[in-house]
Design a protein around this motif. Structure first.
Motif, mmCIF file in Angstrom:
data_model
loop_
_atom_site.group_PDB
_atom_site.id
_atom_site.type_symbol
_atom_site.label_atom_id
_atom_site.label_comp_id
_atom_site.label_asym_id
_atom_site.label_seq_id
_atom_site.Cartn_x
_atom_site.Cartn_y
_atom_site.Cartn_z
ATOM 1 N N ALA A 57 0.616 -30.970 -3.915
ATOM 2 C CA ALA A 57 -0.665 -30.506 -3.808
ATOM 3 C C ALA A 57 -1.438 -29.805 -5.187
ATOM 4 O O ALA A 57 -2.460 -29.968 -5.177
ATOM 5 N N LEU A 58 -0.317 -30.088 -6.560
ATOM 6 C CA LEU A 58 -0.916 -29.982 -7.888
ATOM 7 C C LEU A 58 -1.890 -31.598 -7.373
ATOM 8 O O LEU A 58 -2.753 -31.569 -8.434
ATOM 9 N N ARG A 64 -2.363 -33.475 -5.460
ATOM 10 C CA ARG A 64 -4.486 -33.887 -4.776
ATOM 11 C C ARG A 64 -4.985 -32.707 -5.097
ATOM 12 O O ARG A 64 -6.239 -32.871 -5.647
ATOM 13 N N THR A 65 -4.866 -31.409 -6.079
ATOM 14 C CA THR A 65 -5.460 -30.574 -7.007
ATOM 15 C C THR A 65 -6.558 -31.400 -7.702
ATOM 16 O O THR A 65 -7.658 -31.454 -7.973
ATOM 17 N N LEU A 66 -5.479 -31.885 -8.691
ATOM 18 C CA LEU A 66 -6.103 -32.834 -10.068
ATOM 19 C C LEU A 66 -6.630 -33.645 -9.201
ATOM 20 O O LEU A 66 -7.777 -33.762 -10.246
ATOM 21 N N ARG A 89 -8.694 -33.479 -7.077
ATOM 22 C CA ARG A 89 -9.712 -33.672 -7.102
ATOM 23 C C ARG A 89 -10.407 -32.707 -7.858
ATOM 24 O O ARG A 89 -12.021 -33.506 -7.244
ATOM 25 N N ILE A 90 -9.925 -31.985 -8.831
ATOM 26 C CA ILE A 90 -10.599 -31.450 -9.536
ATOM 27 C C ILE A 90 -11.770 -32.495 -10.581
ATOM 28 O O ILE A 90 -12.614 -32.348 -11.396
#
Ligand SMILES: [Zn+2]
Ligand SMILES: [Zn+2]
Lengths: 195, 214
Positions: B65-66, B68-70, B72-73
């Motif tokens: 999750a982390l 993927r979020t990194l 994405r940002i």
């Protein structure tokens, strides 16, 4: 649990200065600071959304969205006005309204001054302490009252149920949260006058 | 401007909890744009939400999750400076968003007696409308099956309970039967939200009801 970091921002689980971390995200796009925020808040947002009725995969996806918005809107964060938890809550709530109710929530106008580029340390600290006091006051409520508050914020009570519910300890909460009003008045005095 | 009639704690809490139908949230957002006392109170209820979130427990995120979020940002546009969202006319900014402009942009429809209304697009749980009541004119005598919030934007009206002017909100429910009358001097413009059709006492408005969605 002690998790020391070289910049000294993280001392222990309870004393972490989330606002300082978020300001590092805001001012330096600091990914390490973001990761610390993510590890704390994403599992809470996921739990919050599942208590609000979202399934595990939707809650996971929305929690990632909420953290991405936290990154993207870091420039709007004002540590004198809200704690990071409060701010994350507002993002998660709006995401829930979009995802579960497929509706939107009208937002008020921005305040005149916006977030200060150099936040007042004393005010930011005051906001943080007041938020902690509020958390303790909630924890100290008799269980039925605390449960009602939680259910309201998990979205289990409709607005008419909130209006009809006489057991909501709004007085208790209000006595704890007068500070917000005083602070706003104080800053109104400093900021440009409204027309 | 002195606002005398404010939102209730219950409404502010329901707004902070994200539980208001869109039409009511529009009235609340419009009032908060005009009233710093209620805005501070609303901020405080948000803080209660923050405390509830802190205590909501933790449910482990997915392994990646982390990461993927990194990832994405990385692609998110750098946050733009906050756009000034301040209304210049009589409509607060959230209302401008719904109307698509200030007063001249409203597409009014006549509902009889010189009164005009414009229904705004919101979800179906409640209805939001702008009302234009010529000075000295009465809105037909009516009761309420649910909740009615009326925010004054221009002019003033009075009913059996009190007098309401710009920024004031009247909160009416089943217990209130009233005949609001726009005061002389200036035409009265209000933003009103209802979650159930009104009950009119006179025969004519009741016949017209399905037609005009009052
Ligand atoms: Zn108010
Ligand atoms: Zn009415």
């Amino acid at each position: 649990m002690l998790r020391r970091k070289k910049d000294g921002l993280v001392s222990s689980e309870d004393e972490t200065d989330w606002a300082a971390l978020l300001l590092r995200v805001r001012d330096h796009q600091d990914r390490a600071a973001f990761a610390v925020l993510f590890r704390h808040f994403a599992p809470r947002v996921k739990a919050f959304l599942m208590k609000s009725g979202a399934g595990a995969s939707l809650a996971e996806e929305c929690a990632q969205d909420v953290m991405a918005v936290l990154w993207q809107k870091a420039h709007l964060f004002d540590p004198a006005r809200a704690s990071v938890a409060t701010w994350v809550y507002t993002i998660a709530r709006n995401r829930r309204i979009n995802a579960l109710r497929r509706a939107r929530r009208a937002e008020p106008e921005e305040l005149d001054w916006g977030p200060a580029p150099e936040p007042d340390q004393a005010e930011a600290l005051e906001t943080r302490q007041e938020t902690e006091r509020l958390g303790r006051a909630l924890a100290a409520l008799p269980t039925p009252q605390r449960t009602l508050i939680e259910r309201a914020f998990y979205g289990e009570l409709s607005h008419s149920e909130i209006a009809a519910e006489t057991g909501l300890p709004l007085g208790t909460i209000k006595s704890r949260i007068r500070l917000a009003l005083d602070k706003l008045r104080h800053r109104m005095g400093e900021g440009p006058k409204r027309t | 401007m002195t606002i005398r009639h404010h939102l209730s704690d219950q409404l502010l809490m329901a707004y902070a909890a994200g539980q208001l139908p869109e039409a009511f949230s529009l009235v609340v957002a419009a009032h908060l744009s005009l009233c710093d006392d209620c805005r501070a109170q609303a901020d405080s209820f948000d803080a209660v939400g923050g405390a509830v979130l802190e205590e909501a427990g933790e449910i482990a995120m997915g392994e990646d999750a982390l990461a993927r979020t990194l990832a994405r940002i990385e692609w998110l546009p750098r946050a733009a400076a906050p756009k000034p969202r301040r209304a210049a006319g009589i409509f607060p900014a959230p209302l401008v968003d719904y109307v698509g402009g200030d007063l001249p942009a409203v597409r009014w429809r006549r509902v009889g007696g010189g009164v005009r209304q414009a229904i705004l697009p919101t979800d179906r749980d409640a209805t939001a409308r702008l009302l234009y009541i010529p000075a000295g004119t009465a809105v037909p005598d009516h009761g309420h099956r649910g909740l009615e919030l009326t925010l004054v934007l221009q002019g003033a009206f009075a009913d059996e309970t009190d007098r309401f002017s710009r920024g004031d909100v009247e909160i009416a429910d089943e217990a209130l039967e009233h005949t609001p009358v726009a005061l002389a001097g200036q035409d009265c413009i209000c933003l009103a939200a209802t979650d159930a059709p009104l009950r009119f006492r006179g025969l004519i408005p009741r016949l017209a009801q399905p037609l005009f969605r009052i």
